[in-house]
Design an enzyme around this catalytic site. Structure first.
Site, PDB file in Angstrom:
ATOM      1  N   VAL A  80       0.803  -1.224   0.000  1.00  0.00           N
ATOM      2  CA  VAL A  80       0.000   0.000   0.000  1.00  0.00           C
ATOM      3  C   VAL A  80       0.836   1.275   0.000  1.00  0.00           C
ATOM      4  O   VAL A  80       0.306   2.352  -0.273  1.00  0.00           O
ATOM      5  CB  VAL A  80      -0.967  -0.014   1.208  1.00  0.00           C
ATOM      6  CG1 VAL A  80      -0.232   0.321   2.502  1.00  0.00           C
ATOM      7  CG2 VAL A  80      -2.144   0.925   0.988  1.00  0.00           C
ATOM      8  N   TYR A  81       2.125   1.183   0.275  1.00  0.00           N
ATOM      9  CA  TYR A  81       2.946   2.395   0.316  1.00  0.00           C
ATOM     10  C   TYR A  81       2.974   3.047  -1.061  1.00  0.00           C
ATOM     11  O   TYR A  81       3.511   2.483  -2.022  1.00  0.00           O
ATOM     12  CB  TYR A  81       4.371   2.094   0.771  1.00  0.00           C
ATOM     13  CG  TYR A  81       4.498   1.653   2.220  1.00  0.00           C
ATOM     14  CD1 TYR A  81       3.467   1.851   3.140  1.00  0.00           C
ATOM     15  CD2 TYR A  81       5.660   1.038   2.672  1.00  0.00           C
ATOM     16  CE1 TYR A  81       3.601   1.437   4.460  1.00  0.00           C
ATOM     17  CE2 TYR A  81       5.801   0.631   3.988  1.00  0.00           C
ATOM     18  CZ  TYR A  81       4.754   0.824   4.881  1.00  0.00           C
ATOM     19  OH  TYR A  81       4.893   0.419   6.179  1.00  0.00           O
ATOM     20  N   GLN A  82       2.415   4.254  -1.100  1.00  0.00           N
ATOM     21  CA  GLN A  82       2.262   5.000  -2.363  1.00  0.00           C
ATOM     22  C   GLN A  82       1.721   4.090  -3.467  1.00  0.00           C
ATOM     23  O   GLN A  82       2.152   4.107  -4.600  1.00  0.00           O
ATOM     24  CB  GLN A  82       3.561   5.665  -2.761  1.00  0.00           C
ATOM     25  CG  GLN A  82       3.986   6.806  -1.820  1.00  0.00           C
ATOM     26  CD  GLN A  82       2.917   7.868  -1.606  1.00  0.00           C
ATOM     27  OE1 GLN A  82       2.122   7.795  -0.671  1.00  0.00           O
ATOM     28  NE2 GLN A  82       2.894   8.868  -2.476  1.00  0.00           N
ATOM     29  N   MET A  83       0.724   3.282  -3.043  1.00  0.00           N
ATOM     30  CA  MET A  83      -0.042   2.420  -3.949  1.00  0.00           C
ATOM     31  C   MET A  83       0.852   1.576  -4.862  1.00  0.00           C
ATOM     32  O   MET A  83       0.646   1.488  -6.080  1.00  0.00           O
ATOM     33  CB  MET A  83      -1.014   3.255  -4.778  1.00  0.00           C
ATOM     34  CG  MET A  83      -2.039   3.998  -3.926  1.00  0.00           C
ATOM     35  SD  MET A  83      -2.929   2.920  -2.745  1.00  0.00           S
ATOM     36  CE  MET A  83      -3.938   1.925  -3.857  1.00  0.00           C
TER      37      MET A  83
END
Length: 330
Positions: free
Chosen positions: A62-65
């Site tokens: 999920v980090y910066q998608m």
């Protein structure tokens, strides 16, 4: 650099883990960490980390998608890192397709899909540690543990870990795995720092008893334990996440940070070094996950390994702390 075993496993990790949350496509339209460094901006930071011996890198889908995983994979390839010598961890749970059916969570369907998506973005055949980013209360625990076990047995992950969770939940999940002969969690990734020490009550003793690796996130509390109180940085000018995590306890946390600043100054150290030295003094800590936005941050973190605090200094750093409400388990 110092290296230690990853809990009750044979895997070696550096005592400082580089948090890859700081890397990814910048901008609020790309995720909740708009201050993230893109590939070129972060290149010198990553190079300094490997030059100083860091072999452990932690990211999440999920980090910066997903762009954090992509940049992590590019660095591993472009710097020619030996895959057998480095440790790569990622996570699953939070929504990658917000508002859509099966857009997140820890169902068997999502775990099996997201491990493949993560490996594709990373450009790797496997990750060393696959972690649940939080517990999904809407999926049976048996389903979660069996799916994670199957990820390991498929060769797509070497170990599994958990992030912020209640102690009773972690123990129940471990018991389910034991009862079925499934893979157990090798590690816990809790929030732990000088302004949030609630995990000392139950889950850290549990991890010590279970011989689990402990790899804390936000060891510097999003920078609060790295600067004098009220310091404005490029990150906190655009960081909407940190206030949600810590602002409710500002009054009591300021006392701790002011005390930290005083003690660090007396010993001729930066606040970040003092904070990390305190954490590394704890026998149950494997490797704090350090988020960095500059080469200096990496150098400070590694320098903290050479600092040995005596009992009086540790007691002085801890003295102003008051109990907090445990947060973030869901």
């Amino acid at each position: 650099m110092e290296y230690v075993k990853f809990g009750n496993t044979g895997m070696d990790v550096s005592r400082i883990c580089l948090g890859m949350m700081s890397f990814g496509k910048p901008g609020k339209e790309n995720g909740v960490f708009p201050w993230a460094k893109d590939y070129e901006e972060g290149k010198a930071i990553f190079k300094k980390a490997i030059d100083l011996g860091i072999n452990y890198f932690d990211t999440a889908n999920v980090y910066q998608m997903g762009t954090s995983e992509k940049i992590t994979g590019r660095y591993i390839k472009d710097f020619g890192l030996n895959r057998d010598e480095i440790v790569v961890a990622t996570k699953v749970n939070f929504e990658m397709r917000p508002g859509r059916p099966n857009g997140g969570g820890l169902s068997r369907k999502n775990i099996m899909a997201e491990i493949d998506h993560s490996l594709e973005r990373l450009g790797l055949d496997y990750v060393d540690v696959y972690q649940i980013h939080r517990l999904d209360p809407h999926t049976p625990m048996e389903e979660i543990m069996e799916a994670l076990h199957d990820v390991v047995k498929s060769g797509k992950a070497r170990y599994i870990g958990a992030s912020t969770i209640f102690a009773w939940q972690l123990e129940r999940l471990q018991q389910i795995a034991e009862q079925h002969g499934w893979t157990k969690f090798a590690s816990l990734q809790p929030q732990y720092n000088l302004i949030y020490r609630e995990e000392e009550r139950e889950i850290l003793p549990l991890c010590a008893d279970r011989e689990m690796a402990v790899v804390p996130w936000s060891p510097l509390a999003g920078g609060r334990c790295a600067h004098p109180w009220g310091t404005v940085t490029e990150r906190n000018k655009m960081d909407d996440v940190s206030p949600m995590v810590w602002d409710a306890t500002n009054d009591v946390d300021k006392v701790v940070v002011d005390n930290l600043e005083k003690i660090a100054r007396e010993h001729g150290r930066t606040m970040a070094q003092e904070s990390l030295a305190w954490m590394l003094s704890k026998p149950y800590i494997t490797a704090p996950i350090v988020g960095t936005t500059s080469v200096q941050h990496v150098e400070e973190a590694v320098a903290a390994l050479d600092i040995k605090l005596d009992e009086d200094e540790i007691e002085a750093l801890e003295a102003p702390y008051v109990p907090h409400v445990k947060t973030g388990a869901y």
